[in-house]
Every structure is written in structure tokens, then in C-alpha cells.
Design an enzyme around this catalytic site. Sequence first.
Site, PDB file in Angstrom:
ATOM      1  N   TYR A  50      40.676  26.825  38.163  1.00 41.13           N
ATOM      2  CA  TYR A  50      41.520  27.922  37.117  1.00 41.13           C
ATOM      3  C   TYR A  50      42.894  28.126  37.923  1.00 41.13           C
ATOM      4  O   TYR A  50      43.044  28.838  38.891  1.00 41.13           O
ATOM      5  CB  TYR A  50      40.732  29.049  36.957  1.00 41.13           C
ATOM      6  CG  TYR A  50      39.602  28.837  36.264  1.00 41.13           C
ATOM      7  CD1 TYR A  50      39.218  27.631  35.599  1.00 41.13           C
ATOM      8  CD2 TYR A  50      38.703  29.978  36.131  1.00 41.13           C
ATOM      9  CE1 TYR A  50      37.996  27.694  34.796  1.00 41.13           C
ATOM     10  CE2 TYR A  50      37.309  29.855  35.527  1.00 41.13           C
ATOM     11  CZ  TYR A  50      37.038  28.552  34.570  1.00 41.13           C
ATOM     12  OH  TYR A  50      35.945  28.519  33.974  1.00 41.13           O
ATOM     13  N   GLY A  51      43.955  27.587  36.992  1.00 47.28           N
ATOM     14  CA  GLY A  51      45.378  27.958  37.612  1.00 47.28           C
ATOM     15  C   GLY A  51      45.630  27.273  38.938  1.00 47.28           C
ATOM     16  O   GLY A  51      46.341  27.739  39.851  1.00 47.28           O
TER      17      GLY A  51
END
Length: 319
Positions: A50-51
Site C-alpha cells: 500500500y503506497g
Amino acid sequence: MGLSGLEVSRLALGTMTWGTGSDFDAEDAAAQLTSFVEAGGNLVDTADVYGQGASETVLGEFLDKVVPRGDVHIATKAGVVAGGERNRNTSRGHLLRSLDASLARLGTDYVDLWQLHVNDPDTPLEETLATLDYAVTTGRVRYVGVSNHTGWQTARAAAWQRAWPGRSPIVASQVEYSLVQRGVEREVLPACLAMDIGVLAWSPLGRGVLTGKYRFGRPSDSRASSPQWSRFVSAYLDDRSAGIVEAVATAAEGLGVSPLDVALSWVRDQPGVSAAVVGARNAAQLRSCLAAEALYLPPEIRLALSDVSAPVIGYPERH
């Protein structure tokens, strides 16, 4: 969570968007976490991709500064590879490197739930599951689970772990589940119910569509209008989903609540669901989700919504 001793709140806080995008606000994210814990929430979900790790980093910065580490259960994932020829990798080497990197970003020496983000057909299942066992025995992980696995993949992993004393049981399966996405009811949900595995429902609001925000167009500040997230949302901007959204809106109007309340309550109380994972753009939006915890749908409304959104299930699931 399944047959484990891990007790989780009925709503979990999703952090997929934390640390990404020009509109990310760290102070607002901190306010989300504070509001979540104050409302009784304790399960916070993230992943190593995530990111590209930003979500874990942001969450790690909040631990013991915004909320005590002991007040939350941290769930993270590994197995997805961003870029490169091999986009999924659950080999021993990759998983352990990913776990160490996650712990460093989170600033903690253990995670409460470590999940295989995807099934990897190129790694023997025995190798992958033995790695989960090793992570638990070394104290870096408390419980293990799977995510985005099919019914047979989930059952196979769970059965393997139960076949010999001392192996770490699969206690959770995180899958997309909402009124506009009920595909897991064909095989995944029955497998989890049969194997006593707790289901974590991600995107229980149908990627935001079930809030009703797209009934009359696409708001300029919505994810459907964002270059980064438009493809993520557009999958449910079709005629079938629109009919389900109207049914949710009608039920909400009759109950004097919001469509969000209705859609979230429906998923939360489905058999086998341990928690619905909600991700919000801001603290105000999250507080709206948390308010839905007080709503329990009347049986006749649950049945009506289940009928209008029923997935196609036939042979061999039903015969």
C-alpha cells in the site's frame, strides 16, 4: 476471529490510501485512528505494497504517539510484488524479507495478523505455510491468514495447517464482499464457515458506490473522478449495481438512516464475517461509518436486499 483467541472489533480500519496522493493529510489520518479507537475499534489493516510501504510507515508513526501500540491489532500482508516480472511471490525468502521490512516501517517487533495477500502458483504451498509457522514461532507474528484466495485455495491451506499439531492455523480470510460483490458466497464463504475461519470483508461499501454518491453523476471530489482511483470504482458503475444502490437507498429512506449505514450493516452481520474493513477519505467520513455500528437491519429488509443483489449460484454449488 474464527476459532482463534484474537478478539477484533466488528469494524476494521483500512489504510490503503494512507501516505499516497497529493491530498493525503497526516493530521486527518491521525484523527481517523483516534476516532476509531475511541469508538471501540481495535483492528487496523494495511499491507506492504500500500503506497509502496507508505501506509505502514504512516501507521508506524502514529503508534504510541497517537494511540498506544497495545490498543490496536495490526494486520498487514505480503506476497504482492510491485513491478518486476513476478507480480506475486510467497517464497520463504521474499516473505521473510517483506515481514522484516514491514516491522521496520511499523516500528514494532510483531504484527497481530500476517496475511498472504495473494495465492502464488509458482511457490510450493508447503514452503509458504512453513514460512508462516516460522514467523509465528520467532515471535514476529501472532496469527496468520490469507487474502484474495479462492475457496479451494483457502480450504487447502487451512487443512494443511490442521494436519499436524504445532502448525499455525489459518484464522482469517480477507476478501472483497459487499452487496454489489457477492462472488465469495459461491465457494470462499462456505469454505470459511466449514473451516471456522473468520472473514474480513474489504470494500464493504462496494468501493464507495453503495453510499449512493454516484446515483446522479460523478462528484468532482470522488474517487471515480480521480485518475488514480477511477478504474477501481468504475467496475461497479453499471446497471446491475445501480439497481442494488436504489434498493439500498429505498431501505435507508424507510429506516431514516443513510445508504452507507444500510450497506455496511448488511455485510457486517453476514454469517462468517468477523469484521468489515472500512477505509475513509477523511475523519468525518470515517465517523459516519462508525455510526453504522448501532444499526441492525430488520430481517425483512435484509432478505429484500439479499434477493435484489443475489449472485448467480448453480451447479455444483447447488444441485
